[in-house]
Design a protein around this motif. Structure first.
Motif, PDB file in Angstrom:
ATOM      1  N   ASN A 299       0.739  -1.246   0.002  1.00 41.13           N
ATOM      2  CA  ASN A 299       0.080  -0.160   0.000  1.00 41.13           C
ATOM      3  C   ASN A 299       0.849   1.201   0.125  1.00 41.13           C
ATOM      4  OD1 ASN A 299      -2.301  -1.659   0.185  1.00 41.13           O
ATOM      5  ND2 ASN A 299      -2.400  -1.667   2.242  1.00 41.13           N
ATOM      6  N   ASN A 300       0.385   2.202  -0.885  1.00 43.49           N
ATOM      7  CA  ASN A 300       1.245   3.393  -0.697  1.00 43.49           C
ATOM      8  C   ASN A 300       0.467   4.324   0.475  1.00 43.49           C
ATOM      9  OD1 ASN A 300       2.571   3.007  -3.181  1.00 43.49           O
ATOM     10  ND2 ASN A 300       0.916   3.974  -4.187  1.00 43.49           N
ATOM     11  N   CYS A 301       1.482   4.742   1.628  1.00 47.03           N
ATOM     12  CA  CYS A 301       0.842   5.355   2.514  1.00 47.03           C
ATOM     13  C   CYS A 301       2.055   6.366   3.049  1.00 47.03           C
ATOM     14  CB  CYS A 301       0.542   4.479   3.688  1.00 47.03           C
ATOM     15  SG  CYS A 301       1.735   3.414   4.293  1.00 47.03           S
ATOM     16  N   LEU A 302       1.691   7.134   4.015  1.00 48.48           N
ATOM     17  CA  LEU A 302       2.563   7.948   4.804  1.00 48.48           C
ATOM     18  C   LEU A 302       2.872   7.200   5.895  1.00 48.48           C
ATOM     19  CD1 LEU A 302       3.669  10.826   5.012  1.00 48.48           C
ATOM     20  CD2 LEU A 302       1.736  11.273   6.338  1.00 48.48           C
ATOM     21  N   GLU A 303       4.313   7.383   6.234  1.00 46.58           N
ATOM     22  CA  GLU A 303       4.646   6.831   7.411  1.00 46.58           C
ATOM     23  C   GLU A 303       5.384   8.029   8.358  1.00 46.58           C
ATOM     24  OE1 GLU A 303       5.831   2.347   5.634  1.00 46.58           O
ATOM     25  OE2 GLU A 303       7.475   4.003   5.448  1.00 46.58           O
ATOM     26  N   LEU A 304       5.488   7.644   9.538  1.00 51.77           N
ATOM     27  CA  LEU A 304       6.120   8.817  10.504  1.00 51.77           C
ATOM     28  C   LEU A 304       7.055   7.904  11.450  1.00 51.77           C
ATOM     29  CD1 LEU A 304       5.533  11.708  11.638  1.00 51.77           C
ATOM     30  CD2 LEU A 304       4.465  10.205  13.309  1.00 51.77           C
ATOM     31  N   ALA A 305       8.075   8.728  11.723  1.00 50.21           N
ATOM     32  CA  ALA A 305       9.056   8.251  12.676  1.00 50.21           C
ATOM     33  C   ALA A 305       9.410   9.364  13.517  1.00 50.21           C
ATOM     34  CB  ALA A 305      10.237   7.691  12.045  1.00 50.21           C
ATOM     35  N   ALA A 306       9.543   9.354  14.888  1.00 53.00           N
ATOM     36  CA  ALA A 306      10.071  10.498  15.681  1.00 53.00           C
ATOM     37  C   ALA A 306      11.320  10.184  16.444  1.00 53.00           C
ATOM     38  CB  ALA A 306       8.686  10.624  16.711  1.00 53.00           C
TER      39      ALA A 306
END
Length: 83
Positions: A19-26
């Motif tokens: 799936n094309n999606c937005l990923e976040l890391a902090a």
């Protein structure tokens, strides 16, 4: 540069890896965003700057193509999200 290993995928993206999606890391001071289909391109910002951008979008004060207002050209030497 620190290796980010805590990428989280949006719950709206489904469960498949394709799936094309937005990923976040902090990290303690920054947020890192990327699209799953181009994981080597990472946008880095601060929580305060991203909050400001999202608030502006919600208030429709950010120019968009639909509004008929052309946004100013971005200078690649400066960060889009610098506060």
């Amino acid at each position: 540069m620190t290796t980010l290993d805590n990428w989280q995928k949006s719950s709206f993206s489904g469960s498949g890896d394709g799936n094309n999606c937005l990923e976040l890391a902090a990290t303690p001071t920054t947020l890192h965003l990327r699209e799953s289909d181009t994981p080597t391109t990472v946008l880095t910002t601060t929580p305060a700057a991203l909050t400001h951008l999202l608030a502006s979008i919600r208030q429709s004060s950010v120019p968009t193509a639909q509004s008929g207002v052309t946004p100013p050209a971005l200078n690649p030497a400066t960060s889009l999200f610098s506060s």
